[in-house]
Enzyme design. Structure first.
Site, PDB file in Angstrom:
ATOM      1  N   ASN A 318      52.868 111.734  14.588  1.00 21.04           N
ATOM      2  CA  ASN A 318      53.369 110.383  14.340  1.00 21.04           C
ATOM      3  C   ASN A 318      53.102 109.984  12.887  1.00 21.04           C
ATOM      4  O   ASN A 318      52.449 108.972  12.598  1.00 21.04           O
ATOM      5  CB  ASN A 318      52.728 109.393  15.315  1.00 21.04           C
ATOM      6  CG  ASN A 318      53.624 108.194  15.579  1.00 21.04           C
ATOM      7  OD1 ASN A 318      54.647 108.024  14.920  1.00 21.04           O
ATOM      8  ND2 ASN A 318      53.238 107.357  16.517  1.00 21.04           N
ATOM      9  N   HIS A 349      50.048  99.804  19.952  1.00 17.84           N
ATOM     10  CA  HIS A 349      50.580 100.576  21.072  1.00 17.84           C
ATOM     11  C   HIS A 349      50.700  99.733  22.332  1.00 17.84           C
ATOM     12  O   HIS A 349      51.587  99.976  23.152  1.00 17.84           O
ATOM     13  CB  HIS A 349      49.681 101.789  21.353  1.00 17.84           C
ATOM     14  CG  HIS A 349      49.968 102.961  20.461  1.00 17.84           C
ATOM     15  ND1 HIS A 349      49.320 103.154  19.262  1.00 17.84           N
ATOM     16  CD2 HIS A 349      50.843 103.996  20.586  1.00 17.84           C
ATOM     17  CE1 HIS A 349      49.772 104.266  18.683  1.00 17.84           C
ATOM     18  NE2 HIS A 349      50.691 104.791  19.468  1.00 17.84           N
TER      19      HIS A 349
END
Length: 463
Positions: A318, A349
């Site tokens: 990521n 998140h």
């Protein structure tokens, strides 16, 4: 999931058309901005229905902040509003849907838009609210000197290439791409006359797109065959725990973690291919003279699977989110930058408890790994056999540490997380604490890093 794949495949076709028929030589920047924005809005509505209103509300709220807030507070207000709205949406998903994942889950695009909003706000603050000598070399390069127009703002946040799966990119890079300067700027960094060229080459992304589509296809096949056959939930099955020895459980943990990766490889690589197909993502020329199209790449699979340190693994997984965390948090945090960065990552998140178990564990393991590397690595560099042995051991430990850390991220809830950690005796937590207690720590304070960055910038200016 069907809507997601359909939109991304259609975006891929639209991206090729965009690059060929709406290239900067055929269409104005305004037309390119408008097309990218309208298609992005259409994809969002098609994929997420009325939930897409959340994307548009957040975008327009922050456009108002960007134009009305005082210069010293643009980045603060934008950050609080964007992260606050995202967090409220995450909370509603848990308490209304009871840990369920929405069939049309708008939180993914909202997370990407939050990254872009805060990135632009920080870079705009750097450009019009701070002096050049206060910035690092990277902050100077990415600083935005004027507020974008509404069309530019909407295009950057809602363009069809990144609305569904990202990745986040820098505002100046995106504007240079729309205006046709993106590739040219990178090519000018190379002396082409020395390489025998009379003029600048015209790199094509087609090869890079085909290569990434092959990775996407393989990832999809692995996802359909492996992921469902090796569920993470099996590692806390009572029968499995009763009959399986500790080392075998660790081996199976590695297997199920590997099986969980293909869906991320699929989504991120396809998103990268979409941007490349539109002509966006050129990052320059490597030492072998090969054109690179990895400016927006979100992962480096080889470096992930061969990582010999926790830091190396994180830096190649990521990638664009890691870059965002560094630019908006780590480089700007007045204290405890590592801890604050992990906490922001968890909050971004969502609010599933498993995320916080993962990122708090990540802080501990990162600090322990740093201490081991600083105190021990140099002893193994004196000979090739020692270095090979060191790399093998650190690879195995790194892979197991990552599996141990991310298991709660997949399981989400508290009960299975605690059950999992009990089943493996909290061994990584205990080892990490022992390392931090026994090994001397030589931290580099944030102020020292900033001073070093500023010294480097002053040196470049003087030259």
């Amino acid at each position: 999931q069907i809507n997601f794949v359909a939109c991304q495949l259609f975006a891929l076709l639209a991206a090729f058309w965009f690059r060929i028929y709406l290239s900067p030589s055929h269409a104005s920047s305004a037309v390119r901005h408008a097309f990218a924005t309208l298609f992005g809005i259409y994809f969002a509505v098609f994929c997420f229905g009325w939930y897409s209103i959340h994307l548009f509300v957040l975008v327009m709220m922050n456009y108002g902040i960007m134009n009305m807030a005082s210069v010293p507070n643009i980045h603060r207000y934008s950050f609080v509003v964007a992260m606050g709205y995202l967090t409220l949406c995450h909370i509603s998903r848990i308490y209304i849907f009871h840990y369920g994942i929405l069939t049309t889950d708008f939180s993914g695009p909202l997370m990407i838009i939050t990254q872009k909003i805060t990135t632009l706000a920080c870079q705009l603050h750097d450009g019009i609210g701070r002096q050049a000598e206060e910035l690092t070399a990277e902050q100077n390069r990415l600083a935005v000197k004027s507020r974008p127009s509404l069309l530019e703002y909407l295009s950057y946040l809602l363009n069809f290439m990144s609305i569904i799966a990202g990745p986040c990119s820098n505002y100046k890079d995106y504007i240079a791409f729309i205006e046709g300067r993106h590739v040219h700027m990178k090519l000018l960094e190379v002396n082409w006359k020395q390489k025998g060229y009379d003029r600048l080459p015209d790199p094509s992304p087609t090869g890079a797109v085909m290569y990434k589509l092959c990775i996407t296809l393989v990832s999809l096949i692995l996802f359909l065959t492996l992921t469902k056959n090796f569920p993470m939930a099996y590692i806390i099955d009572n029968e499995f725990l009763d009959k399986t020895p500790f080392l075998s459980r660790l081996g199976y943990l590695y297997v199920v973690t590997q099986a969980a990766k293909p869906k991320y490889y699929f989504a991120w690589t396809l998103a990268d291919a979409v941007n490349n197909a539109a002509g966006y993502g050129f990052s320059g020329v490597d030492e072998r003279g090969t054109f690179r199209w990895d400016l927006l790449s979100n992962l480096n699979i080889w470096n992930i699977e061969t990582a010999t340190s926790f830091k190396m693994y994180i830096e190649n997984w990521n990638i664009q989110t890691a870059a965002w965390l560094k630019r908006v948090c780590y480089d700007r945090a007045p204290w405890y930058p590592t801890a604050l960065t992990f906490i922001l990552s968890a909050l971004w998140h969502g609010i599933y408890p498993g995320y916080y178990f993962t990122f708090l564990t990540g802080i501990l393991i990162t600090l322990a790994a740093r201490a081991i590397r600083n105190n021990c690595r140099h002893y193994f560099l004196s000979s090739v056999p020692l270095k090979i042995a060191y790399d093998i051991v650190t690879w195995a430990v790194t892979q197991l540490a990552v599996c141990y850390t991310v298991a709660p991220f997949v399981m989400l809830a508290v009960e299975p997380t605690i059950k999992f950690y009990k089943s493996v005796y909290f061994h990584m937590h205990i080892l990490s604490i022992l390392v931090l207690l026994l090994l001397p720590i030589r931290p580099q304070t944030h102020s020292v890093r900033r001073a070093q960055n500023q010294a480097m910038l002053n040196s470049i200016k003087s030259k």
